[in-house]
Design an enzyme around this catalytic site. Structure first.
Site, PDB file in Angstrom:
ATOM      1  N   HIS A 211      55.723 -15.573 -53.944  1.00  0.00           N
ATOM      2  CA  HIS A 211      55.455 -16.174 -53.125  1.00  0.00           C
ATOM      3  C   HIS A 211      55.931 -15.390 -52.102  1.00  0.00           C
ATOM      4  O   HIS A 211      55.673 -15.033 -50.702  1.00  0.00           O
ATOM      5  CB  HIS A 211      55.360 -17.717 -52.432  1.00  0.00           C
TER       6      HIS A 211
ATOM      7  N   GLN B  77      40.361 -15.775 -57.270  1.00  0.00           N
ATOM      8  CA  GLN B  77      40.564 -16.286 -55.107  1.00  0.00           C
ATOM      9  C   GLN B  77      40.223 -15.089 -54.913  1.00  0.00           C
ATOM     10  O   GLN B  77      39.665 -15.445 -53.739  1.00  0.00           O
ATOM     11  CB  GLN B  77      41.520 -16.419 -55.581  1.00  0.00           C
TER      12      GLN B  77
END
Ligand code: AMP
Length: 280
Positions: A43, A158
């Protein structure tokens, strides 16, 4: 607690939709990093890329219920909000959006449906998963209108579906960031924290074998099916895992046409009741 509050005050922590709209009203060059929390260096890489390329960065933490096709998986998904907020503060993130389910799903949207060609890899094994992902990101982008959004290569399928969907509907550009791995090449994932020591070590060995397989297939693409078959057999023999898929796909269109084309090796498997995915 008091010091934590003061520390966090410098970062705009937003829970209410109308507050969010007001806060970002004049931010034309906004970068958006959607997450489900339990943050790690993967992240962090997306956030850093956003900070390099945008004037302000907004990170959302939202465990989206509609993308879970399994109730237990939703309930046991790792959460650590306090730690996440300190992490984001240290990264000097401008805005953190923490919506409730009600705030996001306040209206009914048209149902999103994947077509037959898209119903592969994770879409095939996690029914409704990507429909939930696309729906929630549709709602986020409608609300935030970021100039850029950043997603991880680790979830390549995704990224592929989201980029196509979002860029067709909005002015937002969707960018991919490289997969961050630990020193033994295991892709960082919030779900890794659910693994016991033994399964964690086994996942690292499996990753090593998959990397080797990718190299072998690159050298001998014509024989890719056989090479996959041999490794699958070896993995079943030596590890207590359930492989959902281990496939090569063309990187441009995710078709199985990989001869003389750029391709990736995609994997999803269960170990210790935890579902891990990766691609190489
Ligand atoms: P998640 O919180 O798991 O929904 O992931 C949020 C974003 O972080 C997604 O775009 C993921 O693809 C990305 N991400 C997750 N793990 C990694 C990683 N190891 N390296 C790079 N990006 C990642």
């Amino acid at each position: 607690m008091f010091y934590l509050l003061i520390f966090l005050l410098q970062m705009k922590l937003i829970k209410i939709k109308t507050d969010l709209i007001k806060a970002i009203e004049f931010d034309k060059r906004l970068g958006f990093v959607p997450t489900m929390g339990a943050l790690h260096e993967g992240h962090k890489a997306l956030i850093k890329t956003s900070q390099k390329n945008c004037k302000k960065t907004l990170v959302s933490i939202f465990i989206n219920p509609t993308q879970f096709n399994n109730k237990k998986d939703f309930k046991t998904y790792p959460k650590n909000l306090k730690k996440d907020l300190i992490y984001l503060k240290k990264l000097k993130v401008d805005y953190v959006y923490l919506p409730t389910v009600k705030q996001i799903y306040w209206k009914k949207n048209d149902k999103i449906k994947l077509n037959k060609l898209q119903n592969i890899l994770c879409a095939k094994f996690r029914k409704g998963h990507f429909e939930g992902v696309l729906d929630v990101l549709d709602r986020f982008i409608e609300l935030i209108s970021p100039q850029k959004m950043f997603m991880g290569e680790k979830d390549f399928q995704q990224f592929f579906l989201v980029k196509n969907f979002i860029e067709n509907k909005y002015n937002t550009k969707v960018y991919i960031c490289k997969t961050i791995r630990n020193k033994n090449n295991l892709a960082l994932s919030s779900r890794n924290s659910l693994l016991n020591k033994q399964s964690f070590a086994a996942s690292e060995i499996i990753t090593k074998k998959l990397l080797k397989l990718k190299k072998e297939i690159t050298r001998n693409t014509k024989n890719y099916k056989k090479l996959i078959f041999i490794l699958k057999k070896e993995l079943f023999k030596n590890f207590d895992i359930k492989i959902e898929y281990l496939e090569c796909r063309n990187t441009h269109n995710l078709s199985t046409n990989i001869l003389n084309k750029p391709f990736k090796l995609f994997v999803a498997y269960y170990i210790d009741n935890v579902r891990l995915i990766d691609n190489f």
